[in-house]
Design a protein around this motif. Structure first.
Motif, PDB file in Angstrom:
ATOM      1  N   LEU A 265      62.008 -54.513   7.259  1.00  0.00           N
ATOM      2  CA  LEU A 265      61.418 -53.210   7.560  1.00  0.00           C
ATOM      3  C   LEU A 265      61.748 -52.213   6.447  1.00  0.00           C
ATOM      4  CD1 LEU A 265      62.361 -53.155  11.340  1.00  0.00           C
ATOM      5  CD2 LEU A 265      60.128 -53.683  10.333  1.00  0.00           C
ATOM      6  N   THR A 266      61.310 -52.554   5.254  1.00  0.00           N
ATOM      7  CA  THR A 266      61.623 -51.747   4.075  1.00  0.00           C
ATOM      8  C   THR A 266      61.103 -50.324   4.197  1.00  0.00           C
ATOM      9  OG1 THR A 266      61.568 -53.733   2.725  1.00  0.00           O
ATOM     10  CG2 THR A 266      61.378 -51.647   1.562  1.00  0.00           C
ATOM     11  N   GLU A 267      59.892 -50.167   4.687  1.00  0.00           N
ATOM     12  CA  GLU A 267      59.308 -48.824   4.817  1.00  0.00           C
ATOM     13  C   GLU A 267      60.109 -47.979   5.807  1.00  0.00           C
ATOM     14  OE1 GLU A 267      55.113 -46.882   6.210  1.00  0.00           O
ATOM     15  OE2 GLU A 267      55.034 -48.708   4.999  1.00  0.00           O
ATOM     16  N   ALA A 268      60.562 -48.584   6.884  1.00  0.00           N
ATOM     17  CA  ALA A 268      61.378 -47.861   7.864  1.00  0.00           C
ATOM     18  C   ALA A 268      62.712 -47.447   7.249  1.00  0.00           C
ATOM     19  CB  ALA A 268      61.604 -48.718   9.101  1.00  0.00           C
ATOM     20  N   ALA A 269      63.319 -48.320   6.460  1.00  0.00           N
ATOM     21  CA  ALA A 269      64.582 -47.988   5.792  1.00  0.00           C
ATOM     22  C   ALA A 269      64.383 -46.836   4.820  1.00  0.00           C
ATOM     23  CB  ALA A 269      65.135 -49.212   5.066  1.00  0.00           C
ATOM     24  N   GLU A 270      63.301 -46.888   4.052  1.00  0.00           N
ATOM     25  CA  GLU A 270      63.021 -45.815   3.093  1.00  0.00           C
ATOM     26  C   GLU A 270      62.778 -44.480   3.805  1.00  0.00           C
ATOM     27  OE1 GLU A 270      62.951 -45.948  -0.375  1.00  0.00           O
ATOM     28  OE2 GLU A 270      63.793 -47.957  -0.177  1.00  0.00           O
ATOM     29  N   THR A 271      62.057 -44.521   4.906  1.00  0.00           N
ATOM     30  CA  THR A 271      61.800 -43.305   5.683  1.00  0.00           C
ATOM     31  C   THR A 271      63.107 -42.736   6.212  1.00  0.00           C
ATOM     32  OG1 THR A 271      59.592 -44.051   6.290  1.00  0.00           O
ATOM     33  CG2 THR A 271      60.595 -42.372   7.699  1.00  0.00           C
ATOM     34  N   LEU A 272      63.975 -43.597   6.710  1.00  0.00           N
ATOM     35  CA  LEU A 272      65.274 -43.165   7.213  1.00  0.00           C
ATOM     36  C   LEU A 272      66.077 -42.486   6.108  1.00  0.00           C
ATOM     37  CD1 LEU A 272      67.019 -43.451   9.849  1.00  0.00           C
ATOM     38  CD2 LEU A 272      68.020 -45.452   8.769  1.00  0.00           C
ATOM     39  N   LEU A 273      66.077 -43.065   4.926  1.00  0.00           N
ATOM     40  CA  LEU A 273      66.826 -42.504   3.803  1.00  0.00           C
ATOM     41  C   LEU A 273      66.245 -41.163   3.350  1.00  0.00           C
ATOM     42  CD1 LEU A 273      67.336 -45.816   1.835  1.00  0.00           C
ATOM     43  CD2 LEU A 273      69.116 -44.518   3.036  1.00  0.00           C
ATOM     44  N   HIS A 274      64.935 -41.077   3.264  1.00  0.00           N
ATOM     45  CA  HIS A 274      64.301 -39.817   2.839  1.00  0.00           C
ATOM     46  C   HIS A 274      64.526 -38.714   3.864  1.00  0.00           C
ATOM     47  CE1 HIS A 274      62.164 -40.776  -0.908  1.00  0.00           C
ATOM     48  NE2 HIS A 274      62.272 -42.020  -0.454  1.00  0.00           N
ATOM     49  N   THR A 275      64.519 -39.069   5.128  1.00  0.00           N
ATOM     50  CA  THR A 275      64.795 -38.079   6.163  1.00  0.00           C
ATOM     51  C   THR A 275      66.246 -37.627   6.097  1.00  0.00           C
ATOM     52  OG1 THR A 275      63.096 -39.060   7.579  1.00  0.00           O
ATOM     53  CG2 THR A 275      64.692 -37.615   8.649  1.00  0.00           C
ATOM     54  N   ALA A 276      67.154 -38.547   5.830  1.00  0.00           N
ATOM     55  CA  ALA A 276      68.568 -38.195   5.691  1.00  0.00           C
ATOM     56  C   ALA A 276      68.780 -37.217   4.538  1.00  0.00           C
ATOM     57  CB  ALA A 276      69.404 -39.447   5.472  1.00  0.00           C
ATOM     58  N   ALA A 277      67.998 -37.355   3.492  1.00  0.00           N
ATOM     59  CA  ALA A 277      68.116 -36.460   2.333  1.00  0.00           C
ATOM     60  C   ALA A 277      67.743 -35.025   2.686  1.00  0.00           C
ATOM     61  CB  ALA A 277      67.234 -36.957   1.196  1.00  0.00           C
ATOM     62  N   ARG A 278      66.994 -34.840   3.769  1.00  0.00           N
ATOM     63  CA  ARG A 278      66.584 -33.491   4.175  1.00  0.00           C
ATOM     64  C   ARG A 278      67.560 -32.853   5.161  1.00  0.00           C
ATOM     65  NH1 ARG A 278      61.526 -36.153   4.093  1.00  0.00           N
ATOM     66  NH2 ARG A 278      61.468 -36.308   6.352  1.00  0.00           N
ATOM     67  N   ARG A 279      68.627 -33.591   5.514  1.00  0.00           N
ATOM     68  CA  ARG A 279      69.669 -33.000   6.351  1.00  0.00           C
ATOM     69  C   ARG A 279      70.423 -31.966   5.529  1.00  0.00           C
ATOM     70  NH1 ARG A 279      72.286 -37.912   9.913  1.00  0.00           N
ATOM     71  NH2 ARG A 279      73.818 -36.319  10.376  1.00  0.00           N
ATOM     72  N   GLU A 280      71.322 -31.230   6.158  1.00  0.00           N
ATOM     73  CA  GLU A 280      72.088 -30.245   5.381  1.00  0.00           C
ATOM     74  C   GLU A 280      72.820 -30.985   4.256  1.00  0.00           C
ATOM     75  OE1 GLU A 280      75.593 -29.421   5.418  1.00  0.00           O
ATOM     76  OE2 GLU A 280      76.323 -30.780   6.900  1.00  0.00           O
ATOM     77  N   VAL A 281      73.094 -30.281   3.193  1.00  0.00           N
ATOM     78  CA  VAL A 281      73.571 -30.892   1.956  1.00  0.00           C
ATOM     79  C   VAL A 281      74.814 -31.748   2.167  1.00  0.00           C
ATOM     80  CG1 VAL A 281      74.487 -30.420  -0.354  1.00  0.00           C
ATOM     81  CG2 VAL A 281      72.565 -29.095   0.518  1.00  0.00           C
ATOM     82  N   GLN A 282      75.809 -31.247   2.871  1.00  0.00           N
ATOM     83  CA  GLN A 282      77.047 -32.004   3.046  1.00  0.00           C
ATOM     84  C   GLN A 282      76.793 -33.291   3.821  1.00  0.00           C
ATOM     85  OE1 GLN A 282      80.056 -31.112   1.488  1.00  0.00           O
ATOM     86  NE2 GLN A 282      80.328 -33.276   1.967  1.00  0.00           N
ATOM     87  N   ALA A 283      75.940 -33.243   4.816  1.00  0.00           N
ATOM     88  CA  ALA A 283      75.624 -34.451   5.588  1.00  0.00           C
ATOM     89  C   ALA A 283      74.934 -35.487   4.701  1.00  0.00           C
ATOM     90  CB  ALA A 283      74.747 -34.111   6.787  1.00  0.00           C
ATOM     91  N   ALA A 284      73.994 -35.048   3.879  1.00  0.00           N
ATOM     92  CA  ALA A 284      73.293 -35.968   2.977  1.00  0.00           C
ATOM     93  C   ALA A 284      74.268 -36.606   1.989  1.00  0.00           C
ATOM     94  CB  ALA A 284      72.176 -35.240   2.241  1.00  0.00           C
ATOM     95  N   LEU A 285      75.184 -35.813   1.457  1.00  0.00           N
ATOM     96  CA  LEU A 285      76.188 -36.345   0.527  1.00  0.00           C
ATOM     97  C   LEU A 285      77.125 -37.330   1.228  1.00  0.00           C
ATOM     98  CD1 LEU A 285      77.139 -33.155  -1.502  1.00  0.00           C
ATOM     99  CD2 LEU A 285      75.833 -35.141  -2.309  1.00  0.00           C
TER     100      LEU A 285
END
Length: 68
Positions: free
Chosen positions: A22-42
């Protein structure tokens, strides 16, 4: 899910998606995580890095960039 998943759970979930093909689902999860607050993404990127998921950590960091 990416907005509520704990930092510790993230690497296992991403790996599960990738293992299941489920590569597309993994990529979507990662891109969504990048939009969390900065410290959470880091923290998520660091957790992925700690689990040797360097490419996944890079996806988050690249998606979170603001200088491009």
């Amino acid at each position: 899910m990416a907005n509520t998943l704990s930092v510790r759970e993230f690497p296992a979930v991403v790996m599960s998606y990738r293992t299941a093909g489920l590569t597309e689902a993994a990529e979507t999860l990662l891109h969504t995580a990048a939009r969390r607050e900065v410290q959470a993404a880091l923290n998520i990127a660091a957790a992925l890095h700690d689990n040797d998921q360097y490419e996944d950590a890079g996806v988050i960091l690249n998606a979170a960039r603001t200088d491009s």
